[in-house]
Scaffold this active site. Sequence first.
Site, PDB file in Angstrom:
ATOM      1  N   ASP A  87      49.877  55.874  31.437  1.00 43.86           N
ATOM      2  CA  ASP A  87      50.459  54.613  31.882  1.00 43.86           C
ATOM      3  C   ASP A  87      49.385  53.532  31.864  1.00 43.86           C
ATOM      4  O   ASP A  87      48.187  53.822  31.838  1.00 43.86           O
ATOM      5  CB  ASP A  87      51.012  54.764  33.304  1.00 43.86           C
ATOM      6  N   HIS A  88      49.811  52.282  31.873  1.00 42.66           N
ATOM      7  CA  HIS A  88      48.849  51.186  31.985  1.00 42.66           C
ATOM      8  C   HIS A  88      48.172  51.244  33.358  1.00 42.66           C
ATOM      9  O   HIS A  88      48.815  51.577  34.363  1.00 42.66           O
ATOM     10  CB  HIS A  88      49.554  49.839  31.796  1.00 42.66           C
ATOM     11  N   PRO A  89      46.878  50.925  33.424  1.00 46.75           N
ATOM     12  CA  PRO A  89      46.118  51.045  34.681  1.00 46.75           C
ATOM     13  C   PRO A  89      46.422  49.889  35.637  1.00 46.75           C
ATOM     14  O   PRO A  89      45.726  48.867  35.653  1.00 46.75           O
ATOM     15  CB  PRO A  89      44.663  51.021  34.204  1.00 46.75           C
ATOM     16  N   MET A  95      45.597  44.948  32.826  1.00 46.89           N
ATOM     17  CA  MET A  95      46.265  46.143  32.309  1.00 46.89           C
ATOM     18  C   MET A  95      46.337  46.130  30.789  1.00 46.89           C
ATOM     19  O   MET A  95      46.973  46.985  30.182  1.00 46.89           O
ATOM     20  CB  MET A  95      47.684  46.228  32.882  1.00 46.89           C
TER      21      MET A  95
END
Length: 205
Positions: A87-89, A95
């Site tokens: 997933d995106h951080p 992000m």
Amino acid sequence: MSYNRVLVRVYAVRRRSVRRLVVRICRALEGGEMTSKTLREIFRRFHDVDVGMYSHGGCFELYAFGPKTTIGRYSSIARGAFAATLDHPTGRKSMHGYFFNPRLGLVSDELSYSPLRIGNDVWMGYNSIIHSSVNEIGDGAVIGAGAVVFKDVPPYAVVVGNPGRVVRYRFDEETITRLLAERWWEKDLEELDPAAMMTPHMGIA
């Protein structure tokens, strides 16, 4: 050199058109994707997606399932199904891929993928999505069309909706326990009696 080795080497070319062509050739030469060993080798080697024998469908769509995904045997994956293992951080200032994807040239550290196990005899419906927070979809589970799954799914559960929720189980608890112990999916196709697969109450021995 065998055709298997040739196809694997050609697939190493990082062009989607070439890779799609190789997938089509594998299907044609090896009796379809349910039994193609070359397809399984390719997806394991190049995508870190391990697909069990007789499973078919969207699991062989390019980039539909993230790295570290394992799919059991006899599973049916509809086209358009998708499973993310990264997933995106969201806890970082940005992000954007520039700041977490080394292939874009600005950073050296890559985010870790989360292992995902999709069990045996699982049915994932059209456009269903498995979020990166999920670690396991149990044996015999059903993921309805368009469902978005954020939590692990128990064996033989039927999940629908967004967010995905368990609406029922395919069988009663006693039957589920017996089927999980029976592990019929470990047998090859020629070892199974089609008549015995029509009802959960008939043994396979």
